[in-house]
Design a protein around this motif. Structure first.
Motif, PDB file in Angstrom:
ATOM      1  N   ILE A  75       0.857  -1.193   0.000  1.00 37.21           N
ATOM      2  CA  ILE A  75       0.000   0.000   0.000  1.00 37.21           C
ATOM      3  C   ILE A  75       0.891   1.240   0.000  1.00 37.21           C
ATOM      4  N   VAL A  76       0.712   2.078  -1.001  1.00 30.34           N
ATOM      5  CA  VAL A  76       1.501   3.303  -1.129  1.00 30.34           C
ATOM      6  C   VAL A  76       0.592   4.496  -0.862  1.00 30.34           C
ATOM      7  N   CYS A  77       0.964   5.347   0.087  1.00 28.59           N
ATOM      8  CA  CYS A  77       0.214   6.572   0.372  1.00 28.59           C
ATOM      9  C   CYS A  77       0.927   7.753  -0.275  1.00 28.59           C
ATOM     10  N   MET A  78       0.172   8.574  -0.977  1.00 30.19           N
ATOM     11  CA  MET A  78       0.766   9.732  -1.637  1.00 30.19           C
ATOM     12  C   MET A  78      -0.279  10.816  -1.861  1.00 30.19           C
ATOM     13  N   ASP A  79       0.185  12.016  -2.208  1.00 31.89           N
ATOM     14  CA  ASP A  79      -0.705  13.151  -2.454  1.00 31.89           C
ATOM     15  C   ASP A  79      -0.991  13.298  -3.941  1.00 31.89           C
ATOM     16  N   ALA A  80      -2.047  14.047  -4.246  1.00 36.62           N
ATOM     17  CA  ALA A  80      -2.499  14.183  -5.632  1.00 36.62           C
ATOM     18  C   ALA A  80      -1.905  15.400  -6.342  1.00 36.62           C
ATOM     19  N   ASP A  81      -0.988  16.122  -5.699  1.00 40.82           N
ATOM     20  CA  ASP A  81      -0.460  17.350  -6.299  1.00 40.82           C
ATOM     21  C   ASP A  81       0.821  17.123  -7.096  1.00 40.82           C
ATOM     22  N   LEU A  82       1.236  15.820  -7.221  1.00 42.40           N
ATOM     23  CA  LEU A  82       2.427  15.407  -7.968  1.00 42.40           C
ATOM     24  C   LEU A  82       3.745  15.847  -7.314  1.00 42.40           C
ATOM     25  N   GLN A  83       3.691  16.307  -6.069  1.00 46.83           N
ATOM     26  CA  GLN A  83       4.936  16.503  -5.332  1.00 46.83           C
ATOM     27  C   GLN A  83       5.550  15.156  -4.958  1.00 46.83           C
ATOM     28  N   HIS A  84       4.691  14.146  -4.859  1.00 49.80           N
ATOM     29  CA  HIS A  84       5.143  12.773  -4.659  1.00 49.80           C
ATOM     30  C   HIS A  84       5.130  12.098  -6.030  1.00 49.80           C
ATOM     31  N   PRO A  85       6.283  11.896  -6.653  1.00 51.41           N
ATOM     32  CA  PRO A  85       6.319  11.421  -8.047  1.00 51.41           C
ATOM     33  C   PRO A  85       5.860   9.976  -8.214  1.00 51.41           C
ATOM     34  N   PRO A  86       4.874   9.721  -9.073  1.00 48.75           N
ATOM     35  CA  PRO A  86       4.443   8.338  -9.353  1.00 48.75           C
ATOM     36  C   PRO A  86       5.566   7.492  -9.951  1.00 48.75           C
ATOM     37  N   GLN A  87       6.566   8.145 -10.558  1.00 45.62           N
ATOM     38  CA  GLN A  87       7.683   7.426 -11.171  1.00 45.62           C
ATOM     39  C   GLN A  87       8.508   6.647 -10.143  1.00 45.62           C
ATOM     40  N   SER A  88       8.303   6.933  -8.841  1.00 47.63           N
ATOM     41  CA  SER A  88       9.027   6.209  -7.790  1.00 47.63           C
ATOM     42  C   SER A  88       8.392   4.868  -7.456  1.00 47.63           C
ATOM     43  N   ILE A  89       7.190   4.622  -7.964  1.00 43.55           N
ATOM     44  CA  ILE A  89       6.457   3.398  -7.602  1.00 43.55           C
ATOM     45  C   ILE A  89       7.218   2.123  -7.979  1.00 43.55           C
ATOM     46  N   PRO A  90       7.834   2.016  -9.187  1.00 48.01           N
ATOM     47  CA  PRO A  90       8.602   0.794  -9.498  1.00 48.01           C
ATOM     48  C   PRO A  90       9.745   0.544  -8.518  1.00 48.01           C
ATOM     49  N   GLN A  91      10.407   1.592  -8.038  1.00 42.09           N
ATOM     50  CA  GLN A  91      11.478   1.432  -7.050  1.00 42.09           C
ATOM     51  C   GLN A  91      10.915   0.885  -5.735  1.00 42.09           C
ATOM     52  N   ILE A  92       9.730   1.362  -5.374  1.00 43.36           N
ATOM     53  CA  ILE A  92       9.088   0.881  -4.143  1.00 43.36           C
ATOM     54  C   ILE A  92       8.772  -0.602  -4.252  1.00 43.36           C
ATOM     55  N   ILE A  93       8.223  -1.009  -5.388  1.00 47.73           N
ATOM     56  CA  ILE A  93       7.887  -2.422  -5.600  1.00 47.73           C
ATOM     57  C   ILE A  93       9.141  -3.285  -5.517  1.00 47.73           C
ATOM     58  N   LYS A  94      10.237  -2.795  -6.078  1.00 46.79           N
ATOM     59  CA  LYS A  94      11.500  -3.545  -6.029  1.00 46.79           C
ATOM     60  C   LYS A  94      11.917  -3.804  -4.591  1.00 46.79           C
ATOM     61  N   LYS A  95      11.754  -2.817  -3.720  1.00 43.76           N
ATOM     62  CA  LYS A  95      12.110  -2.979  -2.311  1.00 43.76           C
ATOM     63  C   LYS A  95      11.226  -4.032  -1.636  1.00 43.76           C
TER      64      LYS A  95
END
Length: 315
Positions: free
Chosen positions: A91-111
């Motif tokens: 489960i990834v929590c993030m904001d909708a203003d794009l200050q939290h980049p969606p491009q980081s999601i693959p790195q999170i999954i790898k971890k």
């Protein structure tokens, strides 16, 4: 798509100007994953067109799930609700203003594939964070780590990821009304990794946190994780007692050596000093009583008006 599911929990409050761009960018990232996904938007009582836009997203994509609150309950309540209803293995929590980049999601999954249960996203830079924000943020974490037995990651944000195991702990045990969710996540234990990211400027709109809210947030956070301020009464009493002994010795010396009576100004300064400490300690106790008063009432953290594309049963 794989057997595992990633849930993206997004808190939304009056984000009509950024929602469409966030949705498209996030969807582009999610569609390229080996994991299946669900997008859980929590509408925190928005009064603009956010709810209409979210309903449209849910209508066109069944993997988009929407939770509409009956009113505004706050960012932390929205994230808690998203975690309560998310079905994903991660489960990834993030904001909708794009200050939290969606491009980081693959790195999170790898971890998570490496066996981590928690991934803390730490800001390495902040495009719209001025010098004052950096100083106040560093000061807040320094004070919090000084007072709390738990040591928190500096520059950690509300952008983080947890396993379903950690989510279960938050759903069942961490149900405080006065809460610091990213602090809860860092305090539960489990195998944790840290990833750095660059926080971009907001796509549109302004931050929902003003100075007053940030100060209030800081005070309640310290109250949630430390009882050290309550002990200030003891330390203050010892200090004032020591100060009184020194003042007494000074007065005796003045009387017998210089034959001078105690000064009026000295008495006034001493009284003001001691009353300042007394009132400060009373104020700290009052803050803790306020937190207890909120917790004792046991009111719901959030009330749901309507949901889209999900049943209303919790995990």
């Amino acid at each position: 798509m794989g057997d595992k599911i990633i849930s993206i929990v997004v808190s939304v409050y009056n984000e009509e100007e950024s929602l469409d761009k966030f949705y498209k960018e996030t969807l582009l990232v999610l569609e390229g994953l080996t994991w299946d996904y669900e997008l859980v938007f929590v509408n925190d009582g928005s009064v603009d067109k956010s709810r209409t836009m979210l309903d449209a997203f849910a209508h066109e994509n069944k993997k988009v799930k929407v939770i509409n609150f009956s009113r505004n309950f706050g960012h932390e309540a929205a994230m808690i609700a998203g975690i309560d209803y998310a079905k994903g293995d991660c489960i990834v929590c993030m904001d909708a203003d794009l200050q939290h980049p969606p491009q980081s999601i693959p790195q999170i999954i790898k971890k998570f594939e490496e066996g981590y249960e928690i991934v803390s996203m730490v800001r390495s830079s902040r495009a719209d964070g001025g010098y004052i924000k950096k100083i106040t943020s560093a000061f807040f974490y320094k004070i919090l780590n000084m007072l709390s037995p738990i040591k928190f990651e500096r520059n950690a944000s509300d952008f983080f990821a947890i396993s379903n195991k950690v989510a279960h702990v938050l759903r069942t045990n961490y149900r405080e009304q006065v809460r610091y969710l990213r602090g809860f996540v860092q305090s539960v234990g489990f195998k944790k990794a840290t990833l750095a990211y660059d926080a971009q400027s907001r796509v549109a709109g302004e931050s929902k946190y003003n100075i007053r809210k940030l100060i209030q947030f800081s005070v309640t956070t310290i109250c949630s994780f430390s009882d050290m301020p309550l002990k200030l009464g003891i330390y203050s009493g010892l200090f004032v007692a020591l100060f009184g002994v020194v003042l007494m010795i000074y007065t005796i010396i003045q009387k017998f050596v210089h034959d001078a009576p105690g000064g009026y100004s000295t008495i006034i300064v001493a009284m003001c000093f001691m009353f300042a400490i007394l009132l400060g300690v009373i104020g700290i106790i009052g803050q803790y009583i306020s937190v207890l008063f909120i917790e004792i009432k046991k009111r719901p953290m959030y009330i749901i008006d309507e949901t889209k594309n999900m049943n209303d049963s919790l995990n």
